[in-house]
Design an enzyme around this catalytic site. Structure first.
Site, PDB file in Angstrom:
ATOM      1  N   ASP A 140      -3.053  -9.777  -9.299  1.00  0.00           N
ATOM      2  CA  ASP A 140      -2.699  -9.003 -10.755  1.00  0.00           C
ATOM      3  C   ASP A 140      -1.645  -7.767 -10.374  1.00  0.00           C
ATOM      4  OD1 ASP A 140      -3.261  -8.419 -13.538  1.00  0.00           O
ATOM      5  OD2 ASP A 140      -3.850  -6.594 -12.582  1.00  0.00           O
ATOM      6  N   GLU A 180       1.203 -12.689 -10.171  1.00  0.00           N
ATOM      7  CA  GLU A 180       1.678 -12.266 -11.418  1.00  0.00           C
ATOM      8  C   GLU A 180       2.776 -11.257 -11.316  1.00  0.00           C
ATOM      9  OE1 GLU A 180       0.005 -10.099 -15.610  1.00  0.00           O
ATOM     10  OE2 GLU A 180      -0.544  -9.436 -13.928  1.00  0.00           O
TER      11      GLU A 180
END
Length: 715
Positions: free
Chosen positions: A398, A451
């Site tokens: 993330d 990401e």
């Protein structure tokens, strides 16, 4: 009362940093002397190894006892009276160290890749006595005690000893799996800290409670393996992204357990043809509204849905349905809840002390100090832990951009440059490269995905070639541009033709995943269906065309739950998806479309073999902006493995539309998003088309409105 030494007072007052130096068995005046601290005990005896007893003198009313060991004994037990009850006890301070000198060497060097085997709470047997070995890293603490169900949460009962560069340890006899515990820490200035959960705990209490729970991790069943090569660049990879707490609910509002999810989710995902399932973070976290992205227990599956064994059962069920399992992983930041990592030993241990480096401005969270050896070891070991202990097949990292840039979301003057004066977080880059290197070295069948929302180069290229080493990168630019395009009224799309074309300029610079993730259906962005313009029929037709475009575009696929049946409302973590929508044909039609797109994506090599290779793509029509039409050829490894894709993003039907193809003969229309089966108007090419006579093979096609068609050559 005997006059107490300074050491004895330190024990009584709960501030001794090396209790083994005073408590336990010692030689004094050529005698074997036992000292024990047992608050609330009225009298204590030492029991020799042959059963003989000797009373210990109470030398302080707080519960400090001292006395000679029966002659000839080398081992002993304690017999203590608490009120009307007499119990026999093993003395924690008679047992040998837990960590070896080699352990301490590897821990100090930062190369102990199995940190989870050394730190935390582990059931062990020492000298024939079962118990729990507790180890925690707190180098700046003055004193650390373990408190829990086994000692009435009394911090004076079990102070730990410090070894190496700040590793506190203690074996507590007859403590057992299932016991709740925390660490009681006195900081470097004598300050009493809030009770701390174990950073390495394998299980934790259900929020709002925050205690760690001893788990015998050897009892966690190892899931069956996923299919071989499921993460390969040349394999089909279609990911169903899931928030476990809101996929489905029972009785209107209750979460499904891991076991209930195992019975329903894998079968549903496989029926729709996805190859992978990706879970939003399952690490223990205190706040439901963080969706798991603010974890406090990186090594513990959240107790919201059941036990660690139950979570292993969910992974196993996915694998048995042929699905890969990916986890969202959050090494970029952590919350400042008092029971967590923040100021863990009274100093900025896991984070930076300076808020210009250590606090994330957007989320109010703390940023890991990647320049600290022990912090990097903690995070890398955590990644390996999920791959080994739970058999997951990959980690999606993330918010990578927030890790890479020191000035991420910070104003001018609100950040500290690196040693060269730049904005790149050099320590974070080193950590990411080490993480990827270790993962692929230990688990070559696994993968990682980033990401990453900037133009940072070579995110998914090998470390040895200067890359960050990820297996894949989310294509955030593709997502933004194409959603912007499809959200326009068709009459205006000709002015945004480049939003579709631009992505192919960089489509093969990384190993891309095309993400329609949870972030695109929250915070006022509307659902994917909610972004579509026009009347109800056009909205669903636009959505069918857009999904078809996505599955025919180079890159692996990711779709958040609910998108597969055109969820109307934005997603909320507090409620179930709107499954009742499937009672309507238009929503059931979208679900059927996704099932067929996944089937074709898996079955047609042209749609997946060269997803990340420019040899697998060729534009055919790029200049028909006035009619909102695009055409391209997807290619596989074999010369005749081809799939022609035509996408029409206008509501008009175009007959006699000519498209060149590489081979003469018959081309079969294997997919048409305008099929009545999906809710469309059934305009198409009656199953197959033969090329026209001429020097260059061409097809004369009928192009349906707001739709895409796929054609493949016969033979």
């Amino acid at each position: 009362m005997t006059k107490l030494s300074a050491e004895a007072w330190a024990i009584v007052e709960g501030r001794h940093s090396d209790p083994f130096h005073y408590l336990g068995l010692h030689r004094q005046d050529d005698k074997a002397v036992v000292r024990a601290f047992l608050p609330e005990a009225s009298n204590v005896e030492a029991i020799g190894e042959h059963g003989e007893t000797a009373p210990l003198e109470r030398i302080h009313d707080a519960g400090l006892f001292e006395g000679a060991l029966p002659n000839g004994s080398k081992r002993y037990q304690l017999r203590a009276r608490f009120g009307d009850t007499t119990v026999d006890l093993e003395d924690p301070y008679r047992f040998p160290p837990i960590l070896t000198e080699f352990d301490l060497y590897l821990l100090g060097e930062g190369t102990q890749q199995r940190l989870y085997d050394k730190l935390g709470a582990h059931p062990v047997t020492l000298e024939g006595v079962p118990g729990i070995a507790f180890v925690v890293f707190a180098p700046n603490a003055r004193r650390v005690s373990v408190v829990g169900d086994f000692n009435f949460w009394n911090a004076r009962r079990h102070p730990m000893r410090v070894r190496g560069q700040g590793y506190w340890e203690l074996f507590i006899p007859h403590a057992a799996a299932g016991d709740h515990y925390k660490f009681d820490i006195v900081g470097p200035h004598g300050q009493q800290l809030p009770l701390k959960s174990d950073p390495m705990a394998f299980a934790a209490e259900m929020r709002p409670s925050t205690a760690s729970i001893v788990l015998d991790e050897t009892k966690i069943p190892h899931p069956a393996p996923a299919p071989a090569n499921i993460n390969a660049l040349g394999a089909p990879m279609s990911i169903y992204e899931v928030h476990l707490g809101s996929w489905r609910r029972k009785n209107g509002h209750e979460w499904l357990t891991y076991r209930e999810l195992a019975e329903q989710l894998p079968r549903y995902v496989r029926d729709l043809g996805f190859t992978h399932v990706e879970f939003l973070p399952v690490n223990e976290h205190p706040f439901d509204g963080s969706w798991g992205y603010q974890p406090t227990g990186l090594y513990a599956p959240t107790s919201r849905f059941g036990s660690p064994q139950d979570f292993a059962g969910l992974v196993d069920a996915c694998h048995r349905e042929g699905l890969g399992v990916l986890l969202d992983w959050v090494p970029g930041h952590f919350p400042d809840d008092p029971h967590g990592l923040a100021s863990f030993d009274g100093t900025a241990l896991y984070e930076h002390a300076n808020p210009l480096q250590g606090r994330h401005m957007d989320w109010g969270t703390l940023i890991y100090n990647y320049g600290r050896t022990e912090v990097v070891n903690f995070l890398v070991s955590n990644a390996l832990f999920w791959l080994e202990r739970y058999g997951v097949d990959g980690l999606r990292v993330d918010a990578v951009a927030s890790m890479l840039y020191l000035d991420y979301s910070r104003p001018s003057g609100g950040w500290i440059p690196n040693k060269y004066g730049g904005r790149e977080n050099l320590e974070a880059i080193d950590f990411i490269r080490r993480f990827n290197t270790e993962v692929f070295a230990r688990f070559p069948q696994a993968t990682t995905a980033a990401e990453e929302s900037t133009a940072w180069p070579q995110v998914s290229r090998p470390v040895e070639y200067g890359g960050l080493g990820f297996g894949y990168k989310w294509n955030m630019g593709w997502m933004h541009d194409t959603l912007n395009y499809i959200g326009k009224d068709p009459i205006h799309r000709k002015h945004h033709h480049g939003d579709i074309l631009f992505g192919l300029h960089y489509a093969f610079s990384e190993n891309f995943i095309l993400p329609l993730s949870h972030d695109e259906v929250v915070h006022g962005k509307r659902s994917i269906l909610g972004r579509m313009p026009g009347d109800d029929w056009q909205r669903f037709a636009n959505l069918r065309a857009y999904y078809s475009f996505m599955f025919a575009h180079p890159g692996k696929k990711l779709m958040f739950m609910g998108c597969e049946f055109a969820q109307q409302r934005e997603w909320s973590h507090d409620r179930s998806l709107d499954w009742h929508l499937l009672e309507q044909k238009k929503h059931a039609g979208i679900q059927s479309l996704i099932r067929d797109l996944n089937r074709l994506y898996r079955e047609l090599p042209a749609l997946h073999e060269l997803d990340c290779d420019p040899a697998g793509f060729e534009w055919i029509v790029t200049d028909d902006a006035n009619r909102n039409v695009f055409a391209w050829m997807r290619k596989g490894n074999a010369p005749r493995v081809r799939c022609l894709v035509i996408a029409n993003f206008s509501p008009n039907v175009y007959h006699n539309y000519r498209v060149r193809v590489p081979f003469p003969g018959t081309w079969r229309e294997v997919f048409n998003s305008d099929s009545a089966h999906y809710g469309g108007s059934n305009v198409g090419n009656t199953g197959e088309v033969r090329t026209l006579e001429g020097l260059v093979p061409e097809l004369n096609l009928s192009i349906p409105p707001l739709a895409a068609i796929f054609l493949v050559p016969e033979g």
